[in-house]
Write a protein that holds these residues in place. Structure first.
Motif, PDB file in Angstrom:
ATOM      1  N   SER A 104      15.796  13.329 -39.684  1.00  0.00           N
ATOM      2  CA  SER A 104      16.445  13.544 -38.310  1.00  0.00           C
ATOM      3  C   SER A 104      15.143  13.901 -37.454  1.00  0.00           C
ATOM      4  N   ASP A 105      15.559  13.862 -36.277  1.00  0.00           N
ATOM      5  CA  ASP A 105      14.593  14.178 -35.126  1.00  0.00           C
ATOM      6  C   ASP A 105      14.952  15.488 -34.425  1.00  0.00           C
ATOM      7  N   ARG A 124       7.892  17.346 -32.191  1.00  0.00           N
ATOM      8  CA  ARG A 124       8.909  17.075 -33.259  1.00  0.00           C
ATOM      9  C   ARG A 124       8.483  18.140 -34.359  1.00  0.00           C
ATOM     10  N   TRP A 164      15.263  20.758 -43.419  1.00  0.00           N
ATOM     11  CA  TRP A 164      15.928  20.047 -42.179  1.00  0.00           C
ATOM     12  C   TRP A 164      14.696  19.563 -41.528  1.00  0.00           C
ATOM     13  N   GLY A 165      15.313  18.576 -40.737  1.00  0.00           N
ATOM     14  CA  GLY A 165      14.217  17.753 -39.887  1.00  0.00           C
ATOM     15  C   GLY A 165      14.031  16.531 -40.661  1.00  0.00           C
ATOM     16  N   VAL A 166      14.248  16.437 -41.990  1.00  0.00           N
ATOM     17  CA  VAL A 166      13.875  15.564 -42.994  1.00  0.00           C
ATOM     18  C   VAL A 166      15.026  14.166 -42.591  1.00  0.00           C
ATOM     19  N   SER A 201      20.187  17.805 -44.125  1.00  0.00           N
ATOM     20  CA  SER A 201      19.595  18.150 -43.050  1.00  0.00           C
ATOM     21  C   SER A 201      20.514  18.373 -41.841  1.00  0.00           C
ATOM     22  N   LEU A 218      20.994  21.334 -39.037  1.00  0.00           N
ATOM     23  CA  LEU A 218      20.287  21.320 -37.785  1.00  0.00           C
ATOM     24  C   LEU A 218      21.227  21.504 -36.440  1.00  0.00           C
ATOM     25  N   HIS A 261       4.432  18.925 -37.789  1.00  0.00           N
ATOM     26  CA  HIS A 261       4.643  19.098 -36.444  1.00  0.00           C
ATOM     27  C   HIS A 261       3.826  17.734 -35.807  1.00  0.00           C
ATOM     28  N   THR A 286       9.407  19.030 -38.706  1.00  0.00           N
ATOM     29  CA  THR A 286      10.025  18.611 -39.885  1.00  0.00           C
ATOM     30  C   THR A 286       9.479  19.914 -40.865  1.00  0.00           C
ATOM     31  N   SER A 287      10.772  20.456 -41.563  1.00  0.00           N
ATOM     32  CA  SER A 287      10.228  21.433 -42.436  1.00  0.00           C
ATOM     33  C   SER A 287      10.605  20.865 -43.742  1.00  0.00           C
ATOM     34  N   LEU A 288       9.655  20.677 -44.799  1.00  0.00           N
ATOM     35  CA  LEU A 288       9.954  20.501 -45.883  1.00  0.00           C
ATOM     36  C   LEU A 288      10.235  21.563 -46.806  1.00  0.00           C
TER      37      LEU A 288
END
Length: 224
Positions: free
Chosen positions: A102-103, A90, A98-100, A3, A7, A82, A92-94
């Motif tokens: 992380s912020d 914030r 990415w975002g997993v 991730s 990002l 979201h 987070t895309s599963l």
């Protein structure tokens, strides 16, 4: 997927309230319709029926791409989550990973805006995908706003438009359309998401390019 590698375009929202950036440019907001959205893609009521458009891999020389090739990267699909953490949105895309862990923060409320009555949000980043289209559909059927601009690397703040959805439909954007993750009006919203798995991504930092943030209305009356 790593991730942190995905990002690299995370931008700093700490300066959103800094007066040195001046008055943010305010994007117009419209209630999305089939007519006013047709240049960007199409509205979605049946997520499963939407077919992602894959753009053939670009060539750099004089020889043409072999017919039927350059399109086998496939489609990535998964929830796009979201939520609001204090005054920041914030994502987070599963689907892409990415975002997993992380912020990744999409935007920040203007100074003095009550998080319980979100009327606008300040953003500074947008991106597009040259490898394929992307489809978002609200699983919870809650109202939200989506920020888009038509393709072109000479894009300006004035080109961005906020499209309001009452939650009964989503958006399928064409390749190269500038966008952000969706912006929920509720505390949390989950979207079905699918897009080209190559996930080529071109981004822009509005503060670096134009010296100011973009203010995205979250209500149709546009009042802050």
């Amino acid at each position: 997927m790593d991730s942190t590698r995905s990002l690299q375009w995370i931008v700093d929202l700490d300066g959103a309230h800094d007066p040195k950036y001046g008055t943010p440019h305010r994007a117009p907001i419209v209630a999305a319709t089939h007519e006013n959205f047709k240049e960007y893609g199409n509205l979605v009521t049946d997520f499963d029926a939407e077919q992602i458009k894959i753009v053939p891999w670009p060539i750099s020389g004089r020889r043409p791409l072999c017919s039927g090739t350059g399109i086998f990267g496939g489609v990535a699909e998964g929830d796009f989550i979201h939520d609001w953490v204090g005054d920041r949105c914030r994502a987070t895309s599963l689907a892409m990973g990415w975002g997993v862990g992380s912020d990744f923060f999409v935007g920040r409320l203007p100074k003095g805006v009550n998080p319980e009555n979100k009327t606008s949000v300040l953003v500074r980043e947008a991106n597009y995908h040259p490898d394929g289209s992307q489809c978002f559909f609200p699983k919870d059927k809650l109202p939200f706003v989506a920020l888009f601009a038509l393709p072109g690397d000479d894009v300006t703040l004035e080109d961005f438009v906020a499209f309001y959805s009452d939650g009964s439909f989503g958006f399928h954007i064409l390749p190269n359309v500038w966008h952000q993750p969706m912006i929920p009006i509720s505390q949390k919203a989950v979207f079905k998401n699918k897009q080209g798995a190559v996930h080529a991504c071109v981004n822009m930092d509005m503060v670096d390019e134009f010296g100011k943030f973009l203010c995205v209305p979250l209500t149709l009356d546009g009042q802050q």
